[in-house]
Motif scaffolding. Structure first.
Motif: not given
Length: 81
Positions: A61-65
């Motif tokens: 989730r953080d990587r593909f915010a």
């Protein structure tokens, strides 16, 4: 499902110009990673529904915010929303 990504899933998503996709059950996240990368590039969103999401999914989730939303609840509770 990840084994069907290149020949089935991705072509269907592109053919219908999908804007939002819901994945129910992330398992080890192999398909989730493919969906997340596609969603980010396509300007779409992937909603991942699984009551037992782990730290790998949070990193995804953080990587593909902006392209990935996590729902750590049973699918029957999420789909109504």
């Amino acid at each position: 499902m990840f084994q069907f990504w290149p020949s089935v899933v991705k072509p269907i998503l592109e053919a219908v110009d999908a804007r939002r996709v819901i994945e129910i059950g992330a398992d080890k996240g192999r398909h989730s990673r493919l969906l997340a990368a596609w969603a980010k590039a396509a300007g779409s969103q992937i909603d991942i529904v699984d009551p037992e999401l782990d730290a790998d999914m949070e990193r995804l989730r953080d990587r593909f915010a902006g392209a990935v939303a996590l729902h750590p609840r049973p699918s029957l509770e999420v789909l109504a929303d």
